[in-house]
Design a protein around this motif. Structure first.
Motif, PDB file in Angstrom:
ATOM      1  N   THR A  62       0.834  -1.204   0.000  1.00 46.70           N
ATOM      2  CA  THR A  62       0.000   0.000   0.000  1.00 46.70           C
ATOM      3  C   THR A  62       0.866   1.251   0.000  1.00 46.70           C
ATOM      4  O   THR A  62       0.609   2.203  -0.752  1.00 46.70           O
ATOM      5  CB  THR A  62      -0.933  -0.006   1.223  1.00 46.70           C
ATOM      6  N   ARG A  63       1.904   1.246   0.836  1.00 46.82           N
ATOM      7  CA  ARG A  63       2.814   2.400   0.897  1.00 46.82           C
ATOM      8  C   ARG A  63       3.516   2.611  -0.444  1.00 46.82           C
ATOM      9  O   ARG A  63       3.659   3.736  -0.922  1.00 46.82           O
ATOM     10  CB  ARG A  63       3.828   2.185   2.011  1.00 46.82           C
ATOM     11  N   ASN A  64       3.909   1.517  -1.085  1.00 45.11           N
ATOM     12  CA  ASN A  64       4.572   1.595  -2.384  1.00 45.11           C
ATOM     13  C   ASN A  64       3.625   2.153  -3.448  1.00 45.11           C
ATOM     14  O   ASN A  64       4.020   2.993  -4.269  1.00 45.11           O
ATOM     15  CB  ASN A  64       5.068   0.205  -2.784  1.00 45.11           C
ATOM     16  N   THR A  65       2.369   1.721  -3.432  1.00 50.65           N
ATOM     17  CA  THR A  65       1.381   2.209  -4.404  1.00 50.65           C
ATOM     18  C   THR A  65       1.107   3.691  -4.200  1.00 50.65           C
ATOM     19  O   THR A  65       1.011   4.460  -5.174  1.00 50.65           O
ATOM     20  CB  THR A  65       0.076   1.401  -4.270  1.00 50.65           C
ATOM     21  N   ILE A  66       0.990   4.122  -2.945  1.00 50.49           N
ATOM     22  CA  ILE A  66       0.754   5.547  -2.668  1.00 50.49           C
ATOM     23  C   ILE A  66       1.940   6.388  -3.118  1.00 50.49           C
ATOM     24  O   ILE A  66       1.767   7.477  -3.681  1.00 50.49           O
ATOM     25  CB  ILE A  66       0.446   5.748  -1.174  1.00 50.49           C
ATOM     26  N   GLN A  67       3.158   5.887  -2.911  1.00 52.53           N
ATOM     27  CA  GLN A  67       4.337   6.627  -3.379  1.00 52.53           C
ATOM     28  C   GLN A  67       4.340   6.748  -4.898  1.00 52.53           C
ATOM     29  O   GLN A  67       4.690   7.807  -5.445  1.00 52.53           O
ATOM     30  CB  GLN A  67       5.606   5.926  -2.901  1.00 52.53           C
ATOM     31  N   GLN A  68       3.954   5.689  -5.603  1.00 49.20           N
ATOM     32  CA  GLN A  68       3.907   5.753  -7.065  1.00 49.20           C
ATOM     33  C   GLN A  68       2.846   6.735  -7.536  1.00 49.20           C
ATOM     34  O   GLN A  68       3.084   7.522  -8.472  1.00 49.20           O
ATOM     35  CB  GLN A  68       3.631   4.372  -7.647  1.00 49.20           C
ATOM     36  N   LEU A  69       1.663   6.727  -6.909  1.00 45.07           N
ATOM     37  CA  LEU A  69       0.613   7.670  -7.311  1.00 45.07           C
ATOM     38  C   LEU A  69       1.025   9.108  -7.030  1.00 45.07           C
ATOM     39  O   LEU A  69       0.735  10.016  -7.832  1.00 45.07           O
ATOM     40  CB  LEU A  69      -0.693   7.343  -6.581  1.00 45.07           C
ATOM     41  N   THR A  70       1.702   9.337  -5.927  1.00 49.83           N
ATOM     42  CA  THR A  70       2.190  10.685  -5.620  1.00 49.83           C
ATOM     43  C   THR A  70       3.233  11.133  -6.641  1.00 49.83           C
ATOM     44  O   THR A  70       3.225  12.293  -7.082  1.00 49.83           O
ATOM     45  CB  THR A  70       2.790  10.708  -4.204  1.00 49.83           C
TER      46      THR A  70
END
Length: 96
Positions: A62-70
């Motif tokens: 989840t943290r990795n996905t949020i970093q990619q979206l940001t």
């Protein structure tokens, strides 16, 4: 008294004396309740570890996905600053 006298016959059973080598220490074994309790606690620890690992893995994804979206949002904002506003209208509405 038998007809053959007081001596023991050939077919009489002589029981040997038991030799105790415990020296006063009581022998301790595993009871059924103790074994079941140990297995239950061990299974609880194993299942708890697996659940902890699964939650940590999900949190990392989840943290990795949020970093990619940001990062995608930052790239689109930077792209829109360099180009005309009409070209980036759809992107600016999506990433506000």
């Amino acid at each position: 008294m038998s007809i053959f006298g007081d001596h023991k016959g050939v077919f009489d059973v002589i029981r040997p004396r038991r030799i105790h080598l415990t020296f006063g220490v009581r022998r301790r074994g595993v009871t059924l309740i103790g074994a079941v309790l140990f297995i239950a606690v061990a299974l609880g620890v194993i299942i708890g570890g697996l659940v902890f690992y699964q939650q940590a893995s999900t949190a990392a994804m989840t943290r990795n996905t949020i970093q990619q979206l940001t990062a995608y949002g930052s790239e689109i904002r930077a792209l829109c600053e360099r180009t005309s506003p009409d070209d980036c209208l759809a992107f600016s509405l999506f990433f506000r």
